[in-house]
Scaffold this motif. Structure first.
Motif, PDB file in Angstrom:
ATOM      1  N   LEU A 140     -67.793  20.375  -5.105  1.00 37.95           N
ATOM      2  CA  LEU A 140     -68.467  19.865  -4.013  1.00 37.95           C
ATOM      3  C   LEU A 140     -68.398  19.487  -3.504  1.00 37.95           C
ATOM      4  O   LEU A 140     -68.764  18.962  -2.208  1.00 37.95           O
ATOM      5  CB  LEU A 140     -68.835  18.348  -5.463  1.00 37.95           C
ATOM      6  N   CYS A 199     -70.483  19.477   0.031  1.00 33.60           N
ATOM      7  CA  CYS A 199     -70.658  18.386   1.427  1.00 33.60           C
ATOM      8  C   CYS A 199     -70.803  18.381   2.586  1.00 33.60           C
ATOM      9  O   CYS A 199     -71.310  18.453   3.736  1.00 33.60           O
ATOM     10  CB  CYS A 199     -70.167  17.088   0.157  1.00 33.60           C
ATOM     11  N   TRP A 234     -70.737  10.822   4.751  1.00 41.33           N
ATOM     12  CA  TRP A 234     -70.757  11.412   3.577  1.00 41.33           C
ATOM     13  C   TRP A 234     -69.892  10.400   2.652  1.00 41.33           C
ATOM     14  O   TRP A 234     -68.328  10.598   2.866  1.00 41.33           O
ATOM     15  CB  TRP A 234     -70.032  12.891   3.176  1.00 41.33           C
ATOM     16  N   LEU A 291     -80.896  18.141  -2.038  1.00 37.54           N
ATOM     17  CA  LEU A 291     -79.872  17.347  -0.767  1.00 37.54           C
ATOM     18  C   LEU A 291     -80.710  17.382   0.167  1.00 37.54           C
ATOM     19  O   LEU A 291     -81.018  15.945   1.899  1.00 37.54           O
ATOM     20  CB  LEU A 291     -78.667  17.396  -1.185  1.00 37.54           C
ATOM     21  N   TYR A 317     -71.827  11.583  -4.418  1.00 36.70           N
ATOM     22  CA  TYR A 317     -71.374  11.503  -5.891  1.00 36.70           C
ATOM     23  C   TYR A 317     -71.538  10.586  -6.615  1.00 36.70           C
ATOM     24  O   TYR A 317     -69.748  10.075  -6.074  1.00 36.70           O
ATOM     25  CB  TYR A 317     -72.024  12.958  -6.045  1.00 36.70           C
ATOM     26  N   GLU A 318     -71.233  10.419  -7.733  1.00 32.78           N
ATOM     27  CA  GLU A 318     -70.310   9.839  -8.619  1.00 32.78           C
ATOM     28  C   GLU A 318     -70.379  10.250  -9.761  1.00 32.78           C
ATOM     29  O   GLU A 318     -71.806  11.117 -10.290  1.00 32.78           O
ATOM     30  CB  GLU A 318     -70.340   8.326  -8.246  1.00 32.78           C
ATOM     31  N   ILE A 376     -74.193  13.856 -13.425  1.00 32.32           N
ATOM     32  CA  ILE A 376     -73.415  13.413 -12.087  1.00 32.32           C
ATOM     33  C   ILE A 376     -74.282  12.741 -11.320  1.00 32.32           C
ATOM     34  O   ILE A 376     -76.099  13.323 -11.747  1.00 32.32           O
ATOM     35  CB  ILE A 376     -72.896  14.410 -11.345  1.00 32.32           C
ATOM     36  N   SER A 377     -74.200  11.695 -10.799  1.00 34.81           N
ATOM     37  CA  SER A 377     -75.736  10.743  -9.617  1.00 34.81           C
ATOM     38  C   SER A 377     -75.044  11.293  -8.146  1.00 34.81           C
ATOM     39  O   SER A 377     -74.171  10.880  -7.475  1.00 34.81           O
ATOM     40  CB  SER A 377     -75.738   9.278 -10.119  1.00 34.81           C
ATOM     41  N   PHE A 378     -76.211  11.883  -7.506  1.00 33.64           N
ATOM     42  CA  PHE A 378     -76.150  11.883  -6.302  1.00 33.64           C
ATOM     43  C   PHE A 378     -77.566  11.144  -5.717  1.00 33.64           C
ATOM     44  O   PHE A 378     -78.455  10.802  -6.219  1.00 33.64           O
ATOM     45  CB  PHE A 378     -76.707  13.630  -6.053  1.00 33.64           C
ATOM     46  N   THR A 420     -82.120   8.525  -5.294  1.00 35.59           N
ATOM     47  CA  THR A 420     -81.472   9.365  -6.001  1.00 35.59           C
ATOM     48  C   THR A 420     -81.637  10.271  -7.509  1.00 35.59           C
ATOM     49  O   THR A 420     -82.453   9.911  -8.309  1.00 35.59           O
ATOM     50  CB  THR A 420     -80.529   7.617  -6.981  1.00 35.59           C
ATOM     51  N   THR A 430     -80.050  12.249 -10.899  1.00 37.84           N
ATOM     52  CA  THR A 430     -78.940  12.786 -11.993  1.00 37.84           C
ATOM     53  C   THR A 430     -79.018  13.991 -12.925  1.00 37.84           C
ATOM     54  O   THR A 430     -80.190  14.232 -12.748  1.00 37.84           O
ATOM     55  CB  THR A 430     -78.731  11.360 -13.189  1.00 37.84           C
TER      56      THR A 430
END
Length: 421
Positions: free
Chosen positions: A127, A131, A150, A170, A190-191, A199-201, A264, A266
């Motif tokens: 990732l 990114c 970012w 994205l 993301y996290e 995973i959440s973008f 968002t 996910t």
């Protein structure tokens, strides 16, 4: 006094009249219902026709804009001997080529989606590298007044997913943010959430925001309000929803009108989470310049004619600058309001006016400028190039119309013709 027979005859007539009245009312109600159905069908047909026209107009604009940069810089690159300039122009061509390919892929994807043919092909994706690629894709698409950031987590993450589809979602969200953000920042990242299960973008902007009454419809196919205000073609967000759902995820938006929006999505997380990354930086930033008016930097500009270039797209302005900077003193406006202000302050000899710009479009700017100074020639440079668009530009006061993409020689000729009148 009425006889019994006369009363019975009268009652029969009254009953018959009442029956006919009831029948007439029923027929009227049926007729009104039919009329309402016809009106609804006509309204839907009219709306569909309008949306089709808007779709085609905006599609034309979206295709012509990167084509203008590709064609223009392909000509310019052949005339420069500087290796640094060649690399810079190649990067611009590559960026706009990617933009055009992305648009074509979206059109094809819509066709595949409608026929149920969209597929997801998963593979390991780093990732961080992913990114960095997204940032590079938008390197020449961000205006100087917008910072693309970012937000980089400390944890190295590899995800098993479809990189092309993830890029598409994205990129569409960042493109959408750019359409509505004229200054400030766009942040993406993301996290890992839900203890590593998902995973959440996110893509967050400081733009114009979304009206509350429209927010529930923003992911509907062809329903994008962008089509009505010519900020897009109404496919991107709808495709984002379809792709995310196909990847077993969900997409949402939160927005405050006038303050910005956060999109968002996910997805289920399948992959690996590494140790701490070697870099502690939480954000990287695109080039930041805040100048609103740009000259050519030449020392002998005082003896040169002045052209005001109203253009919000970086690569389009860069092309015009390279072609004209040796011949004229150039000023730049990034929206219609700046164009009006700079015209009043600088009194240029010629104005090159883009039509679709933030804050105030080129048509309104042209009307205002022509009221103040009817003599200044204004040439419309636009990727909206249907007959209707040309008529609108001429009606607003533009002296000439050039469609994007344009030939370098034609731009030089038309500027020379109007400045030397």
């Amino acid at each position: 006094m009425m006889t019994q027979d006369e009363r019975e005859i009268l009652m029969q007539k009254f009953t018959e009249a009442n029956r006919k009245l009831i029948i007439a009312n029923e027929q009227l109600e049926a007729a009104n219902l039919k009329l309402k159905e016809y009106e609804e069908k006509a309204s839907k047909a009219e709306k569909a026709s309008k949306m089709k026209s808007l779709f085609l107009a905006n599609m034309s604009h979206e295709i012509r804009t990167p084509l203008n940069a590709i064609e223009g810089f392909s000509r310019v690159i052949a005339e420069t001997d500087s290796p640094e300039e060649r690399m810079k122009y190649l990067e611009i061509i590559e960026s706009n080529n990617n933009r055009l390919m992305s648009l074509i892929n979206e059109i094809l994807d819509l066709s595949r989606v409608e026929s149920g043919e969209i597929t997801i092909k998963k593979a390991p994706v780093n990732l961080e590298t992913f990114c960095k690629g997204i940032k590079q894709l938008f390197k020449f698409r961000c205006p100087d007044t917008v910072v693309l950031e970012w937000t980089k987590p400390n944890l190295a993450i590899t995800m098993n997913t479809d990189e092309n589809r993830l890029t598409q979602v994205l990129s569409n969200l960042i493109s959408n943010a750019l359409k509505h953000t004229t200054k400030g920042s766009i942040t993406f990242g993301y996290e890992i959430i839900e203890d590593g299960a998902r995973i959440s973008f996110f893509v967050k902007d400081t733009g114009s925001g979304i009206e509350p009454e429209f927010i529930d419809h923003i992911f509907e196919t062809y329903a994008s309000k962008d089509a009505e205000n010519r900020k897009g073609y109404g496919l991107g967000l709808a495709l984002c929803r379809i792709i995310v759902e196909k990847m077993e995820g969900e997409i949402h938006v939160n927005s405050v009108l006038g303050e910005g929006s956060t999109f968002t999505f996910t997805l289920p997380f399948h992959g690996s989470i590494g140790g701490l990354s070697t870099s502690n930086r939480t954000a990287t930033t695109t080039n930041v310049r805040t100048l609103n008016v740009t000259g050519t930097g030449r020392l002998d500009e005082s003896n040169m004619k002045t052209i005001l270039v109203a253009e919000d797209e970086e690569s389009n302005y860069e092309l015009v600058r390279i072609v004209l900077q040796k011949r004229y003193r150039l000023l730049r406006a990034r929206n219609g309001i700046e164009a009006v202000t700079i015209n009043e302050d600088e009194h240029p000899d010629l104005i090159l006016m883009d039509i679709r710009m933030p804050e105030m479009d080129g048509l309104d700017a042209t009307r205002i400028i022509k009221e103040v100074n009817h003599e200044v020639p204004i040439i419309a440079l636009s990727a909206y190039a249907f007959d209707e668009n040309i008529r609108e530009a001429k009606a607003a006061g533009c002296d000439e119309f050039m469609a994007k993409p344009f030939r370098v020689e034609d731009l030089i000729e038309i500027c020379s013709r109007y400045i030397n009148k």
